[in-house]
Design a protein around this motif. Structure first.
Motif, PDB file in Angstrom:
ATOM      1  N   SER A  36      -4.220 -11.049  -1.462  1.00 61.28           N
ATOM      2  CA  SER A  36      -4.437 -10.798  -0.305  1.00 61.28           C
ATOM      3  C   SER A  36      -3.191  -9.995   0.205  1.00 61.28           C
ATOM      4  CB  SER A  36      -4.667 -11.949   0.886  1.00 61.28           C
ATOM      5  OG  SER A  36      -5.616 -12.531   0.376  1.00 61.28           O
ATOM      6  N   GLU A  37      -3.389  -8.859   0.952  1.00 58.55           N
ATOM      7  CA  GLU A  37      -2.663  -7.880   1.288  1.00 58.55           C
ATOM      8  C   GLU A  37      -3.075  -7.516   2.888  1.00 58.55           C
ATOM      9  OE1 GLU A  37      -1.795  -4.427  -0.607  1.00 58.55           O
ATOM     10  OE2 GLU A  37      -3.742  -4.729  -1.745  1.00 58.55           O
ATOM     11  N   ASN A  38      -1.784  -7.535   3.622  1.00 57.31           N
ATOM     12  CA  ASN A  38      -1.958  -7.072   4.941  1.00 57.31           C
ATOM     13  C   ASN A  38      -1.842  -5.771   5.218  1.00 57.31           C
ATOM     14  OD1 ASN A  38      -3.012  -9.702   5.524  1.00 57.31           O
ATOM     15  ND2 ASN A  38      -0.793 -10.335   5.868  1.00 57.31           N
ATOM     16  N   TYR A  39      -2.557  -4.889   6.214  1.00 57.61           N
ATOM     17  CA  TYR A  39      -1.868  -3.569   6.530  1.00 57.61           C
ATOM     18  C   TYR A  39      -2.476  -3.631   8.039  1.00 57.61           C
ATOM     19  CZ  TYR A  39      -6.830  -2.262   5.886  1.00 57.61           C
ATOM     20  OH  TYR A  39      -8.356  -2.222   6.196  1.00 57.61           O
ATOM     21  N   LYS A  40      -2.103  -2.524   8.638  1.00 55.77           N
ATOM     22  CA  LYS A  40      -2.212  -2.218  10.124  1.00 55.77           C
ATOM     23  C   LYS A  40      -3.174  -1.117  10.263  1.00 55.77           C
ATOM     24  CE  LYS A  40       0.678  -2.561  13.734  1.00 55.77           C
ATOM     25  NZ  LYS A  40       1.911  -2.163  14.549  1.00 55.77           N
ATOM     26  N   ASP A  41      -4.406  -1.173  10.916  1.00 53.68           N
ATOM     27  CA  ASP A  41      -5.738  -0.234  11.026  1.00 53.68           C
ATOM     28  C   ASP A  41      -5.263   0.750  12.207  1.00 53.68           C
ATOM     29  OD1 ASP A  41      -6.150  -1.366  13.381  1.00 53.68           O
ATOM     30  OD2 ASP A  41      -8.145  -2.090  12.828  1.00 53.68           O
ATOM     31  N   LYS A  42      -5.935   1.827  12.196  1.00 54.92           N
ATOM     32  CA  LYS A  42      -5.550   2.762  13.180  1.00 54.92           C
ATOM     33  C   LYS A  42      -5.606   2.279  14.698  1.00 54.92           C
ATOM     34  CE  LYS A  42      -7.229   6.660  10.547  1.00 54.92           C
ATOM     35  NZ  LYS A  42      -8.177   7.748  10.385  1.00 54.92           N
ATOM     36  N   GLU A  43      -6.155   1.060  15.105  1.00 56.91           N
ATOM     37  CA  GLU A  43      -6.183   0.474  16.472  1.00 56.91           C
ATOM     38  C   GLU A  43      -4.976  -0.291  16.356  1.00 56.91           C
ATOM     39  OE1 GLU A  43      -9.450   0.519  14.475  1.00 56.91           O
ATOM     40  OE2 GLU A  43      -9.685   2.350  15.486  1.00 56.91           O
ATOM     41  N   GLY A  44      -4.210  -0.630  15.487  1.00 54.64           N
ATOM     42  CA  GLY A  44      -3.107  -1.368  15.682  1.00 54.64           C
ATOM     43  C   GLY A  44      -3.199  -2.726  15.247  1.00 54.64           C
ATOM     44  N   LYS A  45      -4.622  -3.154  14.907  1.00 55.14           N
ATOM     45  CA  LYS A  45      -4.675  -4.471  14.275  1.00 55.14           C
ATOM     46  C   LYS A  45      -4.228  -4.751  13.006  1.00 55.14           C
ATOM     47  CE  LYS A  45      -8.819  -4.559  17.443  1.00 55.14           C
ATOM     48  NZ  LYS A  45     -10.346  -4.632  17.361  1.00 55.14           N
ATOM     49  N   ILE A  46      -3.947  -5.804  12.606  1.00 49.81           N
ATOM     50  CA  ILE A  46      -3.446  -6.479  11.460  1.00 49.81           C
ATOM     51  C   ILE A  46      -4.639  -6.808  10.599  1.00 49.81           C
ATOM     52  CG2 ILE A  46      -2.248  -7.960   9.966  1.00 49.81           C
ATOM     53  CD1 ILE A  46      -0.108  -7.815  12.062  1.00 49.81           C
ATOM     54  N   VAL A  47      -4.960  -6.261   9.310  1.00 50.05           N
ATOM     55  CA  VAL A  47      -6.161  -6.520   8.570  1.00 50.05           C
ATOM     56  C   VAL A  47      -5.724  -7.031   7.468  1.00 50.05           C
ATOM     57  CG1 VAL A  47      -8.176  -5.348   7.642  1.00 50.05           C
ATOM     58  CG2 VAL A  47      -7.388  -4.640   9.890  1.00 50.05           C
ATOM     59  N   GLU A  48      -6.421  -7.968   7.152  1.00 47.35           N
ATOM     60  CA  GLU A  48      -6.186  -8.873   5.860  1.00 47.35           C
ATOM     61  C   GLU A  48      -7.352  -8.315   4.784  1.00 47.35           C
ATOM     62  OE1 GLU A  48      -4.663 -12.976   4.130  1.00 47.35           O
ATOM     63  OE2 GLU A  48      -6.602 -13.124   5.039  1.00 47.35           O
ATOM     64  N   GLN A  49      -6.688  -7.755   3.670  1.00 45.63           N
ATOM     65  CA  GLN A  49      -7.837  -7.461   2.463  1.00 45.63           C
ATOM     66  C   GLN A  49      -7.586  -8.505   1.303  1.00 45.63           C
ATOM     67  OE1 GLN A  49      -7.725  -3.274   1.642  1.00 45.63           O
ATOM     68  NE2 GLN A  49      -8.732  -3.560  -0.102  1.00 45.63           N
ATOM     69  N   THR A  50      -8.514  -8.999   0.924  1.00 45.44           N
ATOM     70  CA  THR A  50      -8.478 -10.095  -0.223  1.00 45.44           C
ATOM     71  C   THR A  50      -9.370  -9.486  -1.499  1.00 45.44           C
ATOM     72  OG1 THR A  50      -8.534 -11.802   1.230  1.00 45.44           O
ATOM     73  CG2 THR A  50      -9.074 -12.262  -0.858  1.00 45.44           C
ATOM     74  N   GLU A  51      -8.792  -9.222  -2.506  1.00 43.72           N
ATOM     75  CA  GLU A  51      -9.306  -8.973  -3.868  1.00 43.72           C
ATOM     76  C   GLU A  51      -9.476 -10.353  -4.611  1.00 43.72           C
ATOM     77  OE1 GLU A  51     -10.376  -6.259  -4.979  1.00 43.72           O
ATOM     78  OE2 GLU A  51      -9.796  -5.013  -3.284  1.00 43.72           O
ATOM     79  N   TRP A  52     -10.727 -10.379  -5.151  1.00 44.53           N
ATOM     80  CA  TRP A  52     -11.013 -11.469  -6.088  1.00 44.53           C
ATOM     81  C   TRP A  52     -11.048 -10.994  -7.508  1.00 44.53           C
ATOM     82  CZ3 TRP A  52     -11.428 -16.388  -4.395  1.00 44.53           C
ATOM     83  CH2 TRP A  52     -11.611 -16.583  -3.199  1.00 44.53           C
ATOM     84  N   HIS A  53     -10.292 -11.827  -8.326  1.00 45.70           N
ATOM     85  CA  HIS A  53     -10.088 -11.693  -9.866  1.00 45.70           C
ATOM     86  C   HIS A  53     -10.837 -12.869 -10.808  1.00 45.70           C
ATOM     87  CE1 HIS A  53      -6.997  -8.860  -8.084  1.00 45.70           C
ATOM     88  NE2 HIS A  53      -6.835  -9.590  -7.636  1.00 45.70           N
ATOM     89  N   ASN A  54     -11.433 -12.366 -11.655  1.00 44.51           N
ATOM     90  CA  ASN A  54     -11.913 -13.289 -12.589  1.00 44.51           C
ATOM     91  C   ASN A  54     -11.054 -13.700 -13.605  1.00 44.51           C
ATOM     92  OD1 ASN A  54     -14.761 -13.543 -11.418  1.00 44.51           O
ATOM     93  ND2 ASN A  54     -14.940 -11.600 -12.169  1.00 44.51           N
TER      94      ASN A  54
END
Length: 153
Positions: A36-54
Motif C-alpha cells: 500500500s501507498e498513500n497520496y493526497k488527491d486534488k481535494e486534499g484527502k489522503i487516499v490509500e492505494q493497495t496493489e495485490w501481488h501473486n
C-alpha cells in the motif's frame, strides 16, 4: 547486454499460503501480498492505494512459508517476475506472478520487528539495514502529505 528481473516488496500476506506437494516431493506455496501507498488527491484527502501481488515459493522456501507465514504477516520479499499461460476451455489465459527467491518475516501489520532471514539456499545475507533504509525512505503520510499539492502524473 543482459537484463535484470528483480522485485523487492514489503507487504502483508492477504491469505495463508496454499501449499501443494508434487509426486516427486517438490513443494510449491502460493499466497497474495498486499503493498500500500498513500497520496493526497486534488481535494486534499489522503487516499490509500493497495496493489495485490501473486507470490510463488518453491522447495525449501515453500516449506518455510507453510510453517511460519499466516494471513496479515508482514514480510520483506525478493524475487523475479514470471508470466505463464495455460488453456482453459479453449481460451488462453495468462498470469504474472512473483517467484520468491528469499523473504524476511517482519511481523504482523501492527508489529514491525525485523527477524528471521529466510534464504532460498546458498549464502545468507543480512537485510535488516536494507529494510530499515527502505522503510525510512518511505514518506510518512502524516508528515509529508502537507508538502504534496497534486498527483505526480
Amino acid at each position: 547486454m543482459a537484463g535484470i528481473n528483480k522485485v523487492i516488496l514489503i507487504g502483508n500476506l492477504g491469505r495463508d499460503p496454499e501449499v501443494r506437494t508434487f509426486e516427486n516431493g517438490t513443494k510449491k506455496a502460493n499466497f497474495t501480498l498486499a503493498t500500500s501507498e498513500n497520496y493526497k488527491d486534488k481535494e486534499g484527502k489522503i487516499v490509500e492505494q493497495t496493489e495485490w501481488h501473486n507470490i510463488v515459493c518453491w522447495r525449501n522456501l515453500a516449506d518455510i512459508a507453510e510453517k511460519y507465514l499466516t494471513k496479515g504477516k508482514q514480510i520483506y520479499l525478493e524475487g523475479k517476475l514470471r508470466t505463464r499461460s495455460w488453456e482453459d476451455n479453449g481460451t488462453k489465459k495468462y498470469i504474472t506472478e512473483i517467484e520468491a527467491s528469499t523473504f524476511t518475516m517482519l511481523g504482523t501489520k501492527t508489529d514491525n520487528n525485523v527477524a528471521n532471514r529466510v534464504p532460498n539456499g546458498g549464502e545468507a545475507q543480512r537485510v535488516e539495514s536494507a529494510v530499515e533504509a527502505v522503510m525510512a525512505a518511505q514518506p510518512q503520510p502524516e508528515a509529508d502529505m502537507d508538502n504534496v499539492d497534486d498527483l505526480p502524473f
